[in-house]
Design a protein around this motif. Structure first.
Motif, PDB file in Angstrom:
ATOM      1  N   GLY A  32      46.539  38.445  43.009  1.00 28.65           N
ATOM      2  CA  GLY A  32      47.038  37.562  41.683  1.00 28.65           C
ATOM      3  C   GLY A  32      48.270  36.954  41.984  1.00 28.65           C
ATOM      4  N   PHE A  33      48.923  36.230  40.892  1.00 29.90           N
ATOM      5  CA  PHE A  33      50.145  35.647  41.080  1.00 29.90           C
ATOM      6  C   PHE A  33      50.827  35.554  39.877  1.00 29.90           C
ATOM      7  N   PHE A  34      52.376  35.581  39.817  1.00 36.01           N
ATOM      8  CA  PHE A  34      53.023  35.370  38.383  1.00 36.01           C
ATOM      9  C   PHE A  34      53.214  33.885  38.301  1.00 36.01           C
ATOM     10  N   LEU A  35      52.929  33.350  37.189  1.00 35.51           N
ATOM     11  CA  LEU A  35      53.075  32.081  36.801  1.00 35.51           C
ATOM     12  C   LEU A  35      54.079  31.892  35.778  1.00 35.51           C
ATOM     13  N   GLY A  36      55.031  32.515  35.767  1.00 40.43           N
ATOM     14  CA  GLY A  36      56.316  32.573  34.901  1.00 40.43           C
ATOM     15  C   GLY A  36      56.342  33.779  34.004  1.00 40.43           C
ATOM     16  N   GLU A  37      55.297  34.489  34.089  1.00 43.32           N
ATOM     17  CA  GLU A  37      55.353  35.874  33.276  1.00 43.32           C
ATOM     18  C   GLU A  37      56.540  36.620  33.842  1.00 43.32           C
ATOM     19  N   HIS A  38      57.261  37.223  32.801  1.00 41.52           N
ATOM     20  CA  HIS A  38      58.609  37.935  33.127  1.00 41.52           C
ATOM     21  C   HIS A  38      59.520  37.003  33.979  1.00 41.52           C
ATOM     22  N   GLY A  39      59.365  35.693  34.094  1.00 47.71           N
ATOM     23  CA  GLY A  39      60.291  34.788  34.618  1.00 47.71           C
ATOM     24  C   GLY A  39      60.059  34.615  36.109  1.00 47.71           C
ATOM     25  N   TRP A  40      58.763  35.276  36.372  1.00 47.48           N
ATOM     26  CA  TRP A  40      58.672  35.444  37.887  1.00 47.48           C
ATOM     27  C   TRP A  40      57.775  34.122  38.561  1.00 47.48           C
ATOM     28  N   PHE A  41      57.793  34.068  39.854  1.00 46.75           N
ATOM     29  CA  PHE A  41      56.563  33.732  40.756  1.00 46.75           C
ATOM     30  C   PHE A  41      56.461  34.739  41.767  1.00 46.75           C
ATOM     31  N   ASP A  42      55.362  34.387  42.614  1.00 50.12           N
ATOM     32  CA  ASP A  42      55.247  35.240  43.482  1.00 50.12           C
ATOM     33  C   ASP A  42      54.268  36.677  43.011  1.00 50.12           C
ATOM     34  N   LYS A  43      54.243  37.827  43.844  1.00 48.07           N
ATOM     35  CA  LYS A  43      53.112  38.928  43.675  1.00 48.07           C
ATOM     36  C   LYS A  43      53.932  40.195  44.141  1.00 48.07           C
ATOM     37  N   ARG A  44      53.103  40.999  44.681  1.00 49.93           N
ATOM     38  CA  ARG A  44      53.733  42.215  45.203  1.00 49.93           C
ATOM     39  C   ARG A  44      53.861  43.392  44.057  1.00 49.93           C
ATOM     40  N   PHE A  45      54.094  43.044  43.273  1.00 49.37           N
ATOM     41  CA  PHE A  45      54.024  44.295  42.183  1.00 49.37           C
ATOM     42  C   PHE A  45      52.888  44.577  41.579  1.00 49.37           C
ATOM     43  N   MET A  46      52.616  45.853  40.968  1.00 42.92           N
ATOM     44  CA  MET A  46      51.453  46.425  40.217  1.00 42.92           C
ATOM     45  C   MET A  46      51.397  45.904  38.827  1.00 42.92           C
ATOM     46  N   TYR A  47      52.190  45.141  38.516  1.00 41.95           N
ATOM     47  CA  TYR A  47      51.918  44.479  37.233  1.00 41.95           C
ATOM     48  C   TYR A  47      50.814  43.591  37.081  1.00 41.95           C
ATOM     49  N   GLU A  48      50.153  43.571  35.785  1.00 37.95           N
ATOM     50  CA  GLU A  48      49.050  43.018  35.848  1.00 37.95           C
ATOM     51  C   GLU A  48      48.536  41.682  36.517  1.00 37.95           C
ATOM     52  N   GLU A  49      49.624  40.768  36.230  1.00 30.34           N
ATOM     53  CA  GLU A  49      49.223  39.320  36.715  1.00 30.34           C
ATOM     54  C   GLU A  49      49.215  39.345  38.119  1.00 30.34           C
ATOM     55  N   SER A  50      49.906  40.353  38.877  1.00 26.65           N
ATOM     56  CA  SER A  50      49.944  40.259  40.265  1.00 26.65           C
ATOM     57  C   SER A  50      48.637  41.241  40.775  1.00 26.65           C
ATOM     58  N   LEU A  51      48.658  42.262  39.932  1.00 30.65           N
ATOM     59  CA  LEU A  51      47.283  43.179  40.339  1.00 30.65           C
ATOM     60  C   LEU A  51      46.063  42.422  40.144  1.00 30.65           C
ATOM     61  N   GLN A  52      45.903  41.585  39.211  1.00 24.79           N
ATOM     62  CA  GLN A  52      44.615  40.988  38.960  1.00 24.79           C
ATOM     63  C   GLN A  52      43.917  39.900  39.980  1.00 24.79           C
ATOM     64  N   MET A  53      43.019  40.197  40.657  1.00 27.76           N
ATOM     65  CA  MET A  53      42.409  39.072  41.501  1.00 27.76           C
ATOM     66  C   MET A  53      41.332  38.385  40.645  1.00 27.76           C
ATOM     67  N   PRO A  54      41.196  37.111  40.553  1.00 22.61           N
ATOM     68  CA  PRO A  54      39.996  36.187  40.050  1.00 22.61           C
ATOM     69  C   PRO A  54      39.084  36.617  41.111  1.00 22.61           C
ATOM     70  N   PHE A  55      37.702  36.765  40.223  1.00 24.54           N
ATOM     71  CA  PHE A  55      36.437  36.954  40.823  1.00 24.54           C
ATOM     72  C   PHE A  55      35.345  36.529  40.234  1.00 24.54           C
ATOM     73  N   LEU A  56      34.618  35.358  40.783  1.00 25.65           N
ATOM     74  CA  LEU A  56      33.496  34.875  40.292  1.00 25.65           C
ATOM     75  C   LEU A  56      32.379  34.716  41.299  1.00 25.65           C
ATOM     76  N   ILE A  57      31.201  35.267  41.011  1.00 24.19           N
ATOM     77  CA  ILE A  57      30.032  35.285  41.819  1.00 24.19           C
ATOM     78  C   ILE A  57      28.821  34.797  41.220  1.00 24.19           C
ATOM     79  N   ARG A  58      28.119  34.161  42.079  1.00 22.91           N
ATOM     80  CA  ARG A  58      26.793  33.458  41.569  1.00 22.91           C
ATOM     81  C   ARG A  58      25.959  33.812  42.612  1.00 22.91           C
ATOM     82  N   TYR A  59      24.740  34.348  42.046  1.00 20.12           N
ATOM     83  CA  TYR A  59      23.405  34.445  42.912  1.00 20.12           C
ATOM     84  C   TYR A  59      22.411  34.384  42.086  1.00 20.12           C
TER      85      TYR A  59
END
Length: 516
Positions: free
Chosen positions: A327-354
């Protein structure tokens, strides 16, 4: 038509779920990526095992946690003699290709193996006229990275053997910082009216010390290049160096009444600020504008790949996945980047089609992890999952037949204590469907790229249902004592299951809670 599905795995770098329109945040439009969700399934609880580029990629490839594959930090590289999913699929008769961002090391010991064809960016790669490395050496390819990568993928597909299935990894560099959008997208999101997160002005109260110590604040830690601004020819008065030995400087914060003049690197337009909050919001809008502009190029190129599958009659036969390495911080908590286990950083988008195996328009809120990707590929390919892989095939989840015994815990561990760029503290923890327990053990443990410090360990406990922004640490709250003990048991069980070594002593912790 092949009897086993083709697998097209598209992964970007640092693409937050909130910046994909089918996730509903309303920030931007990604109509082509959304096609995958519309015709397949969206996962809302897909989590990364280590929210940083290189370790996540190793887990995706090998199906193992980082203490097993030993790719724990940005400065540790994969041993390419290790078995991994592409090698198993090639042995099972698949044509295999790897194009784009590898970021698992270079040279004979670390370059891609197990792929019939590969062409990758060295390191992070460049947005414009990127160098690409292949079996025959390096070449500079004119063009924009997202377009160049997709050209290579389409060329591989054009030359494939139609009698055999393919497995192709299409790895975008974008939207990794410093964000450099293509000129064709620089008009997008330029109005300066993107919504500001509720937690943008977070003061980090009632959180572990790691939150306040992190150097990833939009108001103080973004560089001139990040924001597409001219960096003055000056020393410290122009801003703090990003890191010793580099020329990039951070755009400084200002005191009330202090003046700063900034210049747009593309247009020469001047901006003058004397108010710290207005400057911080300007930085946020510039950051988000450039980030989302690079996402637009990804979306266009996802469309090119989907259109090719349609034109060639391959859509029904092909599993298409879109994800990001974390994931990535988009201004949440005033942050950019990732690394932390907080939700915005922890969650990966995942879309699948079959189309032959996954119902369209489905959404799952069951837990998935990046270590599960490799077993999933092998399951759909009809190949055996080797015993060394630690993940679980997501096929029951994707086919909506996962039972009550489906995994209910995600595990994350960040090893790169006090890294040079962002000063993020080392931690591990678990998240279940409602709660999250984090242990900040704050020790480099001799890992390459980690730095020493004297910060005492701390615990955090969040109720992600009642407190989705993770603003209230309940670790010391007596009313959450039973929850803490339950989550501690889940943490201990998960670490024992995967063979990771704890830095905490649960008996001591329970004793401190009065539950020994």
């Amino acid at each position: 038509m092949t009897t086993r599905p083709n697998i097209l795995f598209i992964m970007s770098d640092d693409h937050a779920a909130r910046a994909i329109s089918c996730y509903g945040a309303g920030l931007n439009s990604t109509p082509n990526i959304d096609r995958i969700a519309r015709d397949g399934m969206r996962l809302d609880r897909c989590y990364v095992t280590n929210s940083i580029c290189t370790p996540s990629r190793a887990s995706i490839l090998t199906g193992t946690y980082n203490h097993v594959n030993r790719v724990t930090t940005l400065d540790t590289h994969i041993d390419n003699r290790l078995p991994h999913v592409a090698k198993h699929l090639r042995q099972a008769g698949y044509q295999t290709g790897m194009f784009g961002k590898w970021h698992l090391g270079e040279g004979r010991a670390h370059q891609p193996t197990g792929f019939d064809e590969w062409s990758v960016f060295p390191g992070q790669g460049e947005y414009f006229d990127p160098v690409m490395i292949g079996p025959n050496g390096a070449e500079t390819v004119p063009g924009y990275a997202s377009d160049v990568l997709t050209d290579k993928c389409l060329d591989f597909l054009e030359r494939r053997d139609p009698e055999r299935p393919f497995f192709m990894m299409c790895h975008h560099k974008a939207p990794h910082r410093p964000f450099e959008p293509h000129p064709r997208h620089r008009h997008l999101y330029a109005d300066g009216d993107l919504p500001v997160p509720e937690t943008f002005d977070d003061d980090y109260a009632n959180r572990a010390a790691a939150a306040a110590a992190a150097k990833m604040r939009i108001r103080a830690d973004m560089t001139y290049k990040d924001l597409g601004l001219v960096q003055p020819e000056a020393g410290a008065e122009a801003g703090e160096l990003l890191i010793a030995g580099r020329k990039d400087r951070k755009v400084p914060d200002i005191a009330p009444g202090q003046e700063i003049r900034l210049i747009d690197a593309a247009t020469g337009k001047n901006f003058v600020f004397t108010d710290p909050q207005q400057l911080a919001l300007f930085k946020y809008q510039r950051y988000m504008m450039r980030y989302l502009q690079t996402v637009a190029a990804i979306d266009e190129n996802v469309g090119r790949l989907l259109d090719y599958l349609d034109a060639e009659g391959l859509t029904d036969d092909t599993i298409v996945i879109y994800t990001s390495d974390q994931g990535f911080f988009l201004g949440e908590h005033g942050w950019f980047d990732k690394r932390f286990m907080y939700e915005e950083s922890l969650q990966m988008p995942f879309l699948i089609r079959y189309p032959l195996g996954i119902a369209p328009g489905a959404v799952s809120r069951q837990i998935a992890m990046n270590v599960d990707f490799a077993p999933t590929f092998l399951d759909y390919a009809g190949a055996r999952t080797p015993s060394y892989m630690q993940g679980t095939s997501l096929r029951p989840l994707l086919e909506q037949r996962a039972d009550a015994d489906w995994q209910d815990v995600a595990y994350h561990r960040y090893w790169m204590h006090k890294d040079d760029f962002h000063n993020a503290f080392a931690h591990y923890g678990v998240r279940d469907e409602r709660y999250k327990l984090i242990y900040w053990y704050n020790d480099p443990l001799g890992e390459t790229g980690a730095n020493p410090g004297d910060e005492p360990p701390e615990w955090e406990l969040f109720d992600c249902e009642a407190d989705p922004f993770e603003l209230h640490n309940r670790a010391a709250d007596p009313t959450f004592r039973d929850v803490f003990v339950t989550m501690l048991e889940k943490l201990d069980a998960k670490m024992a299951e995967i063979g990771d070594s704890p830095e905490h002593d649960s008996a001591v912790v329970r004793g401190q809670l009065g539950r020994g």
